[in-house]
Design an enzyme around this catalytic site. Structure first.
Site, PDB file in Angstrom:
ATOM      1  N   CYS A   1       0.821  -1.208   0.000  1.00 21.36           N
ATOM      2  CA  CYS A   1       0.000   0.000   0.000  1.00 21.36           C
ATOM      3  C   CYS A   1       0.853   1.254   0.000  1.00 21.36           C
ATOM      4  O   CYS A   1       0.347   2.366  -0.007  1.00 21.36           O
ATOM      5  CB  CYS A   1      -1.019  -0.001   1.129  1.00 21.36           C
ATOM      6  SG  CYS A   1      -0.351   0.255   2.753  1.00 21.36           S
TER       7      CYS A   1
ATOM      8  N   ASP B   1       3.403   2.384   2.152  1.00 22.62           N
ATOM      9  CA  ASP B   1       4.019   3.001   3.330  1.00 22.62           C
ATOM     10  C   ASP B   1       4.493   1.938   4.300  1.00 22.62           C
ATOM     11  O   ASP B   1       3.719   1.064   4.687  1.00 22.62           O
ATOM     12  CB  ASP B   1       3.002   3.846   4.115  1.00 22.62           C
ATOM     13  CG  ASP B   1       2.430   4.980   3.310  1.00 22.62           C
ATOM     14  OD1 ASP B   1       3.166   5.935   3.039  1.00 22.62           O
ATOM     15  OD2 ASP B   1       1.241   4.899   2.946  1.00 22.62           O
TER      16      ASP B   1
ATOM     17  N   CYS C   1       5.459   8.105   1.067  1.00 22.11           N
ATOM     18  CA  CYS C   1       5.329   9.409   0.432  1.00 22.11           C
ATOM     19  C   CYS C   1       5.867  10.508   1.351  1.00 22.11           C
ATOM     20  O   CYS C   1       6.323  10.244   2.469  1.00 22.11           O
ATOM     21  CB  CYS C   1       3.877   9.667   0.078  1.00 22.11           C
ATOM     22  SG  CYS C   1       2.781   9.624   1.489  1.00 22.11           S
TER      23      CYS C   1
ATOM     24  N   CYS D   1      -1.234   8.402   7.102  1.00 20.24           N
ATOM     25  CA  CYS D   1       0.202   8.405   7.415  1.00 20.24           C
ATOM     26  C   CYS D   1       0.420   8.720   8.889  1.00 20.24           C
ATOM     27  O   CYS D   1       1.306   8.155   9.539  1.00 20.24           O
ATOM     28  CB  CYS D   1       0.943   9.456   6.588  1.00 20.24           C
ATOM     29  SG  CYS D   1       0.972   9.082   4.841  1.00 20.24           S
TER      30      CYS D   1
END
Lengths: 141, 406
Positions: free
Chosen positions: A35, A37, A60, A104
């Site tokens: 996915c 991360d 990211c 995140c």
């Protein structure tokens, strides 16, 4: 308007506490490369205080920035205080994140918890397992 | 390493995202300006002042038609490629439904202007077959043949893919569709002005182009529809565009579109002679980065687009760093689009999610210089190494805890 706040860009371009701790007292890894991360958090605990903390992140810009901010927020705090770190606190400290990037900050919170859990496990410290349920959202599977 | 990366920030500005959009050329700008200032008449008005607009429109239509070997009345000006794709697909679908044919064939890696239109049609009871594009990003004619049914009312295959730049066997697919009497549409947005297009020779029934991919302004495109191909109207209103697309014409944009397309077609060979060595150098040098791969067949390729994956890193971080170093590029990476899934194009090549996340698209044009290419070549490996250095995925790959996939 730019995608990210200046704070996020600062933590992305000048990430704090990047690296590994070879003799870490706790290591936690959360996320999934599939996915996009993965965060790995290392903590060094001295007298119940997080004396040092480092991270490695694949992800990211906001994944790197939230990892960096999370390490800043828990360094020097007690282990119990570190466990109180919420994703919301990370988002606020970064002056906000775009809606699609909130996950995140959830990962950053969970990376800290995973590292603490590992520390507890290694040291035979008892804890309530329910407090350590690691993200089970669609994003991470 | 960190320090090294931060020095020299913004030493150079390199625009390497020409597949996303391009700057307006001087030729296009000069052509359009009079239609924003002195010649502002509505082409539908009767008085002679407005006739300048009417004539400019007719001339632009003729110029565009000639560039793709069509007839002027087969050119419909639209707001861009997406509108043209929508109109082409919906027209074929409605025509098909009248004849009891509700099956459409396209490919897995089309632009969303095509894929989402097809998705909407599925909700209306149409059936859609999306063809595999294989590991090299090229559709096979045999697959088209195998997918065709009695009730197929459209085959839509893009001319060149927007992310990886692979060119499809349009002429062959067109010939097959022509023989079967099935309308054939191609989204040629990435090819227009960069590769020769001949709608007669290539057996194309409908084709979409977008001006801003070849130095015309944004907001203007065309739908070519062969004169025997009935079109349905998406935008109702006035009788503009032979009643198939209402709304006062974007005269200045249309004039610029024609000027830019003509300029690009006239200079195609010279432009590509400049672009291809730059592209080849990029590929040769960036391929030296360990555990990298070039996506899509280079044998069937538009001149300017390079798409690569770098294992162990995520595309958005790479783009943000390149931006900090003055390089505009893009990625099929999910994170930039707000969705967490990686690019559907890269996944359609069979790339694993974790590899597809680490992608980079560089698309160069004739305005780029070898000096700029050198800046990219110097910067990308440095950023990739920096990001790998902080990546737990790379760490696991290097320790052998995780197998290298590329």
């Amino acid at each position: 308007m730019a995608l990210y706040s200046d704070k996020v860009m600062d933590h992305f371009q000048n990430p704090r506490n990047v690296g590994k701790i070879d003799d870490a007292d706790g290591v936690g890894e959360v996320g999934n490369a599939k996915c996009g991360d993965i965060m790995r958090m290392y903590i060094k605990v001295e007298d119940g205080i997080i004396a040092d903390c480092k991270f490695n992140t694949f992800g990211c810009g906001s994944a790197i920035a939230t990892s960096s901010m999370a390490t800043e927020l828990i360094k020097g705090k007690s282990v119990e205080e570190a466990l109180q770190l919420s994703n919301k606190a990370v988002v606020e400290a970064l002056d906000g994140l775009p809606p699609a990037k909130i996950h995140c900050s959830v990962l950053a919170e969970q990376a800290v918890r995973a590292a603490v859990k590992d520390y507890y496990d290694k040291n035979g410290i008892e804890y309530n397992a329910e407090e350590f349920v690691i993200c089970d959202c669609d994003h991470c599977h | 390493m960190e320090k090294e990366l931060r020095k020299d920030i913004m030493t150079m500005f390199v625009y390497a995202d020409n597949a996303a959009t391009t700057s307006v050329s001087n030729t296009a700008l000069e052509a359009m300006l009079p239609f924003l200032t002195e010649n502002y008449g509505n082409p539908s008005s009767l008085y002679s002042f407005a006739q300048k607009s009417t004539e400019a429109l007719a001339e632009a239509r003729a110029v565009v038609a000639k560039c793709i070997n069509a007839e002027p009345k087969e050119i419909y000006f639209t707001s861009g490629g997406s509108e043209a794709d929508n109109q082409a697909i919906i027209s074929a679908a409605k025509l098909g439904a009248r004849r009891g044919k509700k099956h459409l064939i396209s490919t897995k890696f089309e632009h969303h202007a095509v894929l989402h239109t097809l998705k909407a049609l599925e909700k209306d009871g149409y059936e859609v077959t999306l063809l595999d594009v294989h590991e090299d990003g090229v559709v096979r004619l045999e697959d088209v043949k195998a997918a065709v049914r009695e009730d197929t009312c459209l085959v839509s295959v893009m001319f060149a893919n927007n992310e990886i730049g692979t060119v499809q066997p349009i002429k062959e697919i067109g010939a097959f569709c022509r023989e079967k009497g099935i309308p054939f549409h191609t989204d040629a947005v990435q090819a227009g002005g960069h590769m020769p297009i001949d709608v007669v020779d290539m057996n194309i029934d409908m084709l979409a182009l977008s001006g801003h991919k070849f130095h015309a302004p944004k907001g203007v495109g065309i739908l070519y529809a062969k004169k025997t191909m009935p079109l349905f109207t998406l935008i109702e209103g006035g009788a503009q565009e032979r009643g198939k697309r209402a709304g006062t014409e974007n005269v200045a944009g249309i004039v610029a579109f024609a000027a830019a397309l003509k300029e690009s077609c006239d200079n195609m060979e010279a432009n590509n002679a400049k672009i291809i060595p730059m592209r080849d150098k990029l590929i040769a040098e960036l391929s030296k980065i360990p555990h990298s791969r070039v996506n899509g067949s280079l044998e069937h390729h538009v001149p300017g687009t390079v798409n690569m994956c770098f294992e162990g890193i995520e595309g958005e971080s790479l783009l943000l760093w390149l931006d900090a170093k003055g390089i505009c590029a893009s990625s099929g990476s999910a994170c930039t689009s707000g969705s967490l899934d990686p690019s559907h194009v890269l996944l359609s090549l069979g790339l694993p999610h974790e590899v597809a996340h680490g992608s980079l698209r560089l698309s160069i044009g004739e305005y780029n210089t070898m000096e700029e290419i050198d800046h990219i070549i110097a910067t990308v490996p440095e950023v990739v190494a920096y990001l790998r250095n902080m990546s737990p995925v790379w760490d696991a790959l290097e320790k052998g805890e995780r197998p290298h996939l590329i």
